[in-house]
Design an enzyme around this catalytic site. Structure first.
Site, short mmCIF file in Angstrom:
data_model
loop_
_atom_site.label_atom_id
_atom_site.label_comp_id
_atom_site.label_asym_id
_atom_site.label_seq_id
_atom_site.Cartn_x
_atom_site.Cartn_y
_atom_site.Cartn_z
N ASN A 10 0.88 -1.17 0.00
CA ASN A 10 0.00 0.00 0.00
C ASN A 10 0.92 1.21 0.00
O ASN A 10 1.51 1.54 1.02
CB ASN A 10 -0.89 -0.02 1.25
N LYS A 12 0.20 4.29 -0.32
CA LYS A 12 -0.39 5.50 0.27
C LYS A 12 -0.13 6.71 -0.64
O LYS A 12 -0.10 6.54 -1.85
CB LYS A 12 0.12 5.69 1.69
N HIS A 95 -9.60 1.65 4.20
CA HIS A 95 -8.37 1.74 5.00
C HIS A 95 -8.61 2.70 6.17
O HIS A 95 -9.35 3.68 6.04
CB HIS A 95 -7.21 2.25 4.13
N GLU A 97 -6.94 5.01 7.37
CA GLU A 97 -6.63 6.43 7.09
C GLU A 97 -7.78 7.09 6.34
O GLU A 97 -8.06 8.27 6.53
CB GLU A 97 -5.31 6.52 6.30
N GLU A 167 -5.91 -4.73 10.19
CA GLU A 167 -4.84 -3.77 10.49
C GLU A 167 -5.16 -3.02 11.78
O GLU A 167 -5.93 -2.05 11.77
CB GLU A 167 -4.71 -2.75 9.36
N GLY A 173 2.20 2.16 10.67
CA GLY A 173 3.20 3.21 10.54
C GLY A 173 3.90 3.57 11.83
O GLY A 173 4.59 4.58 11.92
N SER A 213 2.94 -2.26 10.21
CA SER A 213 4.39 -2.37 10.46
C SER A 213 4.97 -3.73 10.11
O SER A 213 5.90 -4.20 10.76
CB SER A 213 4.71 -1.99 11.91
P1 PGA Z 1 2.60 0.16 7.57
O1 PGA Z 1 1.17 0.44 6.87
O2 PGA Z 1 3.10 -1.13 7.02
O3 PGA Z 1 3.46 1.33 7.16
O4 PGA Z 1 2.36 0.11 9.03
C1 PGA Z 1 0.27 -0.61 6.65
C2 PGA Z 1 -1.01 -0.05 6.06
O5 PGA Z 1 -1.45 1.02 6.49
O6 PGA Z 1 -1.59 -0.69 5.15
#
Ligand code: PGA
Length: 249
Positions: A10, A12, A95, A97, A167, A173, A213
């Site tokens: 992903n 982003k 997601h 976010e 998630e 993140g 992560s």
């Molecule tokens: P990350 O993000 O691996 O940077 O924690 C995962 C995601 O938001 O899909």
């Protein structure tokens, strides 16, 4: 029947179109594998050059979002037909976010899931709890609710083809990966929820990723769990580490 792993990056809001092509060229040889489905979910403007850049490889291109209407006066949105016409196969839906910054709800997630299936796109449906919810002990209840709403009116046949990404929001993140036990526990609960809504065969077919992560170091143990069928990878998908994650075995 063993489920095939699916590992999706992903990106982003990272990578301009020219940067996207350069990154794909760099990662292409590193992610070449027959052991898993490999997906790069890229920003909308990168989709067309990305589809071109992955031709002849094992990489599938996904979108990070889409709208739930066919077409019309929805300034700034991208329709499912635009995605399929451009060569997109997967779409991330809901997601955390998007839920946090763009007011997406379980209801809009459900509308998008239905629309994605209507157009033959594979949705990667995201769910996850906040740290407060985990501390309050309501993680499983919360995730079950998210799943039940996301799958309203989705047929068993469609559901079996879906991908769910678990998630935990506190792990995204932050470098704070969920423990293997925490990740497996929730992924197993999601599969049980799918069995309740549909049946055992659908639950056995659906693929459930862990995200938050994920790194080259944590992937092997996570992906070895009975109910974890791969990962949704943010930060590490923009680096050579993604090659190691895809070749976790
Ligand atoms: P990350 O993000 O691996 O940077 O924690 C995962 C995601 O938001 O899909």
């Amino acid at each position: 029947m063993a489920r095939r792993k699916i590992i999706a990056g992903n990106w982003k809001m990272n990578m301009t179109p020219s940067e996207a092509v350069a990154l794909i060229e760099k990662l292409k040889p590193l992610v070449a594998t027959e052991n898993a489905d490999v997906v790069f979910c890229v920003p909308a403007i990168d989709i067309i050059p990305a589809v071109e850049a992955v031709k002849g490889t094992n990489i599938g291109i996904g979108a990070e979002n889409m709208y739930f209407e066919e077409k019309g006066a929805y300034t700034g949105e991208i329709s499912p037909a635009m995605l399929t016409d451009a060569g997109v196969k997967y779409v991330i839906i809901g997601h955390s976010e998007r839920r946090e910054y763009f007011a997406e709800t379980d209801e809009t997630v459900n509308k998008k899931v239905l629309k994605a299936f209507e157009h033959g796109l594979t949705p990667i449906i995201c769910c996850g709890e906040s740290l407060t919810q985990r501390e309050q002990g309501i993680t499983i209840d919360w995730i079950r609710q998210q799943i039940k709403i996301a799958f309203l009116n989705v047929t068993a046949e469609q559901a079996g083809k879906a991908v769910i990404a678990y998630e935990p929001i506190w792990a995204i993140g932050t470098g704070k990966v969920a423990t293997t036990e925490q990740a497996q526990e929730v992924c197993a609960a999601i599969r049980a929820c799918i069995a309740e809504i549909y049946d055992d065969a659908t639950a056995a077919a659906i693929r459930i990723q862990y995200g938050g992560s994920v790194s080259a170091a944590s992937a092997p143990e996570l992906f070895a769990q009975a109910d974890i069928d791969g990962g949704l990878v943010g930060g590490a998908s923009l680096k050579e580490d993604f090659g190691a994650i895809v070749n976790w075995q």
